[in-house]
Scaffold this active site. Structure first.
Site, PDB file in Angstrom:
ATOM      1  N   ASN A  21       0.860  -1.190   0.000  1.00 47.97           N
ATOM      2  CA  ASN A  21       0.000   0.000   0.000  1.00 47.97           C
ATOM      3  C   ASN A  21       0.897   1.240   0.000  1.00 47.97           C
ATOM      4  O   ASN A  21       1.491   1.584   1.017  1.00 47.97           O
ATOM      5  CB  ASN A  21      -0.886  -0.040   1.249  1.00 47.97           C
ATOM      6  CG  ASN A  21      -1.903   1.084   1.267  1.00 47.97           C
ATOM      7  OD1 ASN A  21      -1.892   1.962   0.400  1.00 47.97           O
ATOM      8  ND2 ASN A  21      -2.770   1.064   2.256  1.00 47.97           N
ATOM      9  N   LYS A  56       3.394   0.850   3.029  1.00 49.98           N
ATOM     10  CA  LYS A  56       3.007  -0.136   4.045  1.00 49.98           C
ATOM     11  C   LYS A  56       3.050  -1.513   3.406  1.00 49.98           C
ATOM     12  O   LYS A  56       2.544  -1.696   2.286  1.00 49.98           O
ATOM     13  CB  LYS A  56       1.582   0.113   4.530  1.00 49.98           C
ATOM     14  CG  LYS A  56       1.425   1.305   5.429  1.00 49.98           C
ATOM     15  CD  LYS A  56       0.000   1.323   5.993  1.00 49.98           C
ATOM     16  CE  LYS A  56      -0.374   2.736   6.344  1.00 49.98           C
ATOM     17  NZ  LYS A  56      -1.794   2.987   6.396  1.00 49.98           N
ATOM     18  N   ARG A  58      -2.643  -2.054  -3.538  1.00 49.61           N
ATOM     19  CA  ARG A  58      -3.778  -1.142  -3.508  1.00 49.61           C
ATOM     20  C   ARG A  58      -3.529  -0.043  -4.536  1.00 49.61           C
ATOM     21  O   ARG A  58      -2.473   0.599  -4.533  1.00 49.61           O
ATOM     22  CB  ARG A  58      -3.869  -0.513  -2.121  1.00 49.61           C
ATOM     23  CG  ARG A  58      -4.997   0.446  -2.052  1.00 49.61           C
ATOM     24  CD  ARG A  58      -4.875   1.372  -0.892  1.00 49.61           C
ATOM     25  NE  ARG A  58      -6.206   1.795  -0.542  1.00 49.61           N
ATOM     26  CZ  ARG A  58      -6.673   1.845   0.663  1.00 49.61           C
ATOM     27  NH1 ARG A  58      -5.918   1.517   1.672  1.00 49.61           N
ATOM     28  NH2 ARG A  58      -7.898   2.235   0.880  1.00 49.61           N
ATOM     29  N   HIS A 118     -12.631   4.373  -1.212  1.00 51.63           N
ATOM     30  CA  HIS A 118     -12.766   3.470  -0.041  1.00 51.63           C
ATOM     31  C   HIS A 118     -13.533   2.195  -0.410  1.00 51.63           C
ATOM     32  O   HIS A 118     -14.124   1.539   0.450  1.00 51.63           O
ATOM     33  CB  HIS A 118     -13.528   4.145   1.126  1.00 51.63           C
ATOM     34  CG  HIS A 118     -12.768   5.230   1.820  1.00 51.63           C
ATOM     35  ND1 HIS A 118     -13.398   6.325   2.358  1.00 51.63           N
ATOM     36  CD2 HIS A 118     -11.457   5.384   2.081  1.00 51.63           C
ATOM     37  CE1 HIS A 118     -12.518   7.120   2.917  1.00 51.63           C
ATOM     38  NE2 HIS A 118     -11.310   6.565   2.760  1.00 51.63           N
ATOM     39  N   HIS A 137     -17.451   4.813   6.390  1.00 52.53           N
ATOM     40  CA  HIS A 137     -16.011   4.686   6.657  1.00 52.53           C
ATOM     41  C   HIS A 137     -15.524   6.054   7.127  1.00 52.53           C
ATOM     42  O   HIS A 137     -15.444   7.008   6.346  1.00 52.53           O
ATOM     43  CB  HIS A 137     -15.276   4.250   5.388  1.00 52.53           C
ATOM     44  CG  HIS A 137     -13.794   4.121   5.592  1.00 52.53           C
ATOM     45  ND1 HIS A 137     -13.130   2.913   5.580  1.00 52.53           N
ATOM     46  CD2 HIS A 137     -12.848   5.056   5.859  1.00 52.53           C
ATOM     47  CE1 HIS A 137     -11.853   3.119   5.820  1.00 52.53           C
ATOM     48  NE2 HIS A 137     -11.652   4.417   5.989  1.00 52.53           N
ATOM     49  N   LEU A 138     -15.206   6.151   8.413  1.00 51.73           N
ATOM     50  CA  LEU A 138     -14.842   7.443   9.002  1.00 51.73           C
ATOM     51  C   LEU A 138     -13.420   7.379   9.550  1.00 51.73           C
ATOM     52  O   LEU A 138     -13.175   6.892  10.663  1.00 51.73           O
ATOM     53  CB  LEU A 138     -15.813   7.792  10.151  1.00 51.73           C
ATOM     54  CG  LEU A 138     -17.304   7.654   9.834  1.00 51.73           C
ATOM     55  CD1 LEU A 138     -18.141   7.900  11.084  1.00 51.73           C
ATOM     56  CD2 LEU A 138     -17.712   8.604   8.711  1.00 51.73           C
ATOM     57  N   GLY A 139     -12.484   7.826   8.746  1.00 53.76           N
ATOM     58  CA  GLY A 139     -11.091   7.906   9.198  1.00 53.76           C
ATOM     59  C   GLY A 139     -10.638   9.330   8.980  1.00 53.76           C
ATOM     60  O   GLY A 139     -11.432  10.269   9.112  1.00 53.76           O
ATOM     61  N   ASN A 140      -9.369   9.499   8.603  1.00 52.58           N
ATOM     62  CA  ASN A 140      -8.950  10.851   8.244  1.00 52.58           C
ATOM     63  C   ASN A 140      -9.682  11.279   6.969  1.00 52.58           C
ATOM     64  O   ASN A 140     -10.110  12.409   6.822  1.00 52.58           O
ATOM     65  CB  ASN A 140      -7.435  10.886   8.085  1.00 52.58           C
ATOM     66  CG  ASN A 140      -6.922  12.287   8.335  1.00 52.58           C
ATOM     67  OD1 ASN A 140      -7.566  13.109   8.992  1.00 52.58           O
ATOM     68  ND2 ASN A 140      -5.771  12.579   7.773  1.00 52.58           N
ATOM     69  N   GLY A 141      -9.864  10.330   6.038  1.00 50.35           N
ATOM     70  CA  GLY A 141     -10.800  10.513   4.925  1.00 50.35           C
ATOM     71  C   GLY A 141     -12.102   9.816   5.299  1.00 50.35           C
ATOM     72  O   GLY A 141     -12.078   8.799   5.988  1.00 50.35           O
ATOM     73  N   ARG A 165     -10.296  17.815   4.848  1.00 47.99           N
ATOM     74  CA  ARG A 165     -11.046  18.096   3.616  1.00 47.99           C
ATOM     75  C   ARG A 165     -12.440  18.617   3.959  1.00 47.99           C
ATOM     76  O   ARG A 165     -13.077  18.121   4.886  1.00 47.99           O
ATOM     77  CB  ARG A 165     -11.176  16.823   2.773  1.00 47.99           C
ATOM     78  CG  ARG A 165      -9.914  16.472   2.025  1.00 47.99           C
ATOM     79  CD  ARG A 165     -10.014  15.101   1.360  1.00 47.99           C
ATOM     80  NE  ARG A 165      -9.195  14.140   2.053  1.00 47.99           N
ATOM     81  CZ  ARG A 165      -9.214  12.830   1.826  1.00 47.99           C
ATOM     82  NH1 ARG A 165     -10.029  12.321   0.932  1.00 47.99           N
ATOM     83  NH2 ARG A 165      -8.425  12.025   2.500  1.00 47.99           N
ATOM     84  N   ASP A 167      -7.451  15.648  14.211  1.00 45.18           N
ATOM     85  CA  ASP A 167      -7.510  14.374  14.930  1.00 45.18           C
ATOM     86  C   ASP A 167      -8.740  14.334  15.846  1.00 45.18           C
ATOM     87  O   ASP A 167      -8.840  15.121  16.788  1.00 45.18           O
ATOM     88  CB  ASP A 167      -6.217  14.243  15.757  1.00 45.18           C
ATOM     89  CG  ASP A 167      -6.103  12.877  16.374  1.00 45.18           C
ATOM     90  OD1 ASP A 167      -5.257  12.095  15.924  1.00 45.18           O
ATOM     91  OD2 ASP A 167      -6.876  12.582  17.319  1.00 45.18           O
ATOM     92  N   GLY A 208     -10.990   4.693  11.760  1.00 45.88           N
ATOM     93  CA  GLY A 208     -10.494   5.092  13.091  1.00 45.88           C
ATOM     94  C   GLY A 208     -11.561   5.779  13.934  1.00 45.88           C
ATOM     95  O   GLY A 208     -11.686   5.504  15.130  1.00 45.88           O
ATOM     96  N   GLU A 224      -8.814  -3.754   5.051  1.00 46.84           N
ATOM     97  CA  GLU A 224      -8.588  -3.636   3.614  1.00 46.84           C
ATOM     98  C   GLU A 224      -7.455  -4.550   3.152  1.00 46.84           C
ATOM     99  O   GLU A 224      -7.499  -5.099   2.047  1.00 46.84           O
ATOM    100  CB  GLU A 224      -8.277  -2.173   3.266  1.00 46.84           C
ATOM    101  CG  GLU A 224      -9.490  -1.274   3.463  1.00 46.84           C
ATOM    102  CD  GLU A 224      -9.130   0.173   3.704  1.00 46.84           C
ATOM    103  OE1 GLU A 224      -8.511   0.470   4.755  1.00 46.84           O
ATOM    104  OE2 GLU A 224      -9.469   1.013   2.865  1.00 46.84           O
TER     105      GLU A 224
END
Ligand code: AMP
Length: 395
Positions: A9, A16, A86, A175, A203-207, A236, A277, A325, A380
């Protein structure tokens, strides 16, 4: 015979890796960060010893360093049996994962105009592993592919039709790997098959994105031509009035600056003036910092409105699912969001929400809720590993 699967990724400044065995069990993972910068560094998860990287390490060098570290730690002895990558944008060309060959590389490169920050680095990862493991089948798994089942009424913007015909301007959605995992995992937990399961997946992360899934297929999603549209995110803006562009022009703001502000200086960070954050925001809000409380308020209200909007695509709903996250860890966000949706019949069980559904297979709804609500950790990497294994075996 070695049957391990390597999952790659590549982000704009990170790489990663995850290594799975033939039973889809994760054996190891590692990460290199701050690539192409003066202070590049890397580590194997669970190992306190950092891996030394030269300054300005690129993706190829980082891959070599991490693979060597896997080998030194006896986590890997020979080439993996398949490698899954990915890839962020597959445009309309890729409706599912594919075995990579030169024509696939060229097609991913052709989609780079739609994801200039992502596809080129994804290609750098593909190039590096093809060079290091020339005999191993490599598979591309796309973030956009799962949303290729959207009907024109959901993917077309109300713009002159030539924009779509000539420039491919449409909603693609992102996503997709995570939303696909959600419907499969929700179906398993609800004792159903994915093909008969309809969910709203947040899907709630940084994006952040939300998707309506009908009988296992994506039918509407909040991200659009780019991952900027839709929900409020870490930095964003999500949805804004496009009239903003002309208004800011009259105020002397250049187009590139608007782009930068909307992508990197807006969202939770912009509203709070403090951080992107969510965990820190919740702490600040609990200590009386009003802009942070407002950022959370706006985030949850927008999300609640989108849950309502996603209902328009479904004929029944098996569950609302939270992941990422924030979705997995913030009881406050889930509680606040669903407090706006009482009219639709959503109701949470406070105790089960407090412990993120960990004692109830993810279920956090109250017994009088009209719909189940689940918290499911996303995976993922596992989706990519499964696709890599499936396509390598078929090749
Ligand atoms: P991701 O991009 O999926 O890694 O998600 C990152 C986001 O999840 C950040 O906004 C984190 O603050 C948020 N997050 C992680 N843990 C928690 C937590 N315990 N409570 C609230 N937000 C969290």
């Amino acid at each position: 015979m070695n049957q391990s699967i390597l999952v790659v990724n590549c982000g704009s400044s990170s790489l990663k890796l995850a290594l799975f065995d033939e039973n889809e069990k994760k054996i190891a993972s590692a990460m290199a960060e701050r690539l192409n910068q003066a202070d590049s560094f890397a580590h194997i998860d669970g190992d306190n010893q950092p891996i030394a990287l030269p300054t300005n390490t690129n993706h190829k060098q980082a891959l070599q360093a991490l693979v060597s570290a896997f080998k030194e730690g006896r986590l890997m002895s020979e080439a993996p049996s398949s490698i899954g990558h990915r890839v962020v944008h597959g445009g309309e060309t890729f409706r599912e994962a594919v075995l990579i060959d030169d024509s696939v590389v060229a097609a991913i490169s052709n989609c780079a105009g739609l994801a200039p920050l992502h596809n080129p680095v994804n290609l750098a990862g593909i190039e590096a592993t093809r060079e290091q493991f020339p005999d191993t089948p490599q598979i591309a798994v796309f973030d956009t592919a799962y949303h290729q089942t959207l009907a024109p009424r959901a993917f077309l913007y109300a713009l002159p039709e030539a924009y779509y015909r000539d420039w491919a301007v449409r909603r693609y959605g992102f996503h997709g790997i995570s939303h696909f995992f959600m419907v499969n995992e929700a179906a398993r937990r609800l004792g159903k098959t994915p093909e008969t399961t309809s969910i709203i997946s947040a899907h709630l992360g940084n994006g952040c994105s939300i998707t309506a899934i009908k009988d296992g297929l994506s039918v509407d999603t909040s991200m659009g031509l780019t991952p900027l549209e839709g929900l409020v995110m870490g930095t964003r803006s999500g949805d804004i009035d496009p009239g903003l562009f002309e208004y800011l022009r009259t105020r002397g703001v250049a187009l590139e600056d608007v782009h930068k502000v909307l992508n990197h200086e807006s969202g939770l960070l912009g509203i709070s003036g403090q951080t992107n954050d969510m965990r820190t925001l919740c702490e600040l809000a609990n200590n009386g910092h009003e802009p942070s409380a407002l950022a959370i308020e706006i985030f949850c209200f927008r999300l609640a409105k989108y849950v309502g909007a996603m209902m328009a695509s479904l004929s029944h709903l098996d569950a609302l699912v939270f992941t990422g996250g924030i979705g997995e860890n913030s009881l406050q966000v889930r509680e606040k969001t669903l407090s706006h949706l009482k009219l639709l019949g959503f109701n949470l069980d406070a105790n089960n929400n407090d412990c993120h559904g960990r004692r109830t297979e993810g279920r956090i709804e109250h017994s009088n809720s009209r719909f189940p609500v689940l918290v499911i950790p996303t995976n993922e990497e596992l989706v990519i590993a499964r696709e890599a294994k499936r396509l390598a075996q078929a090749s």
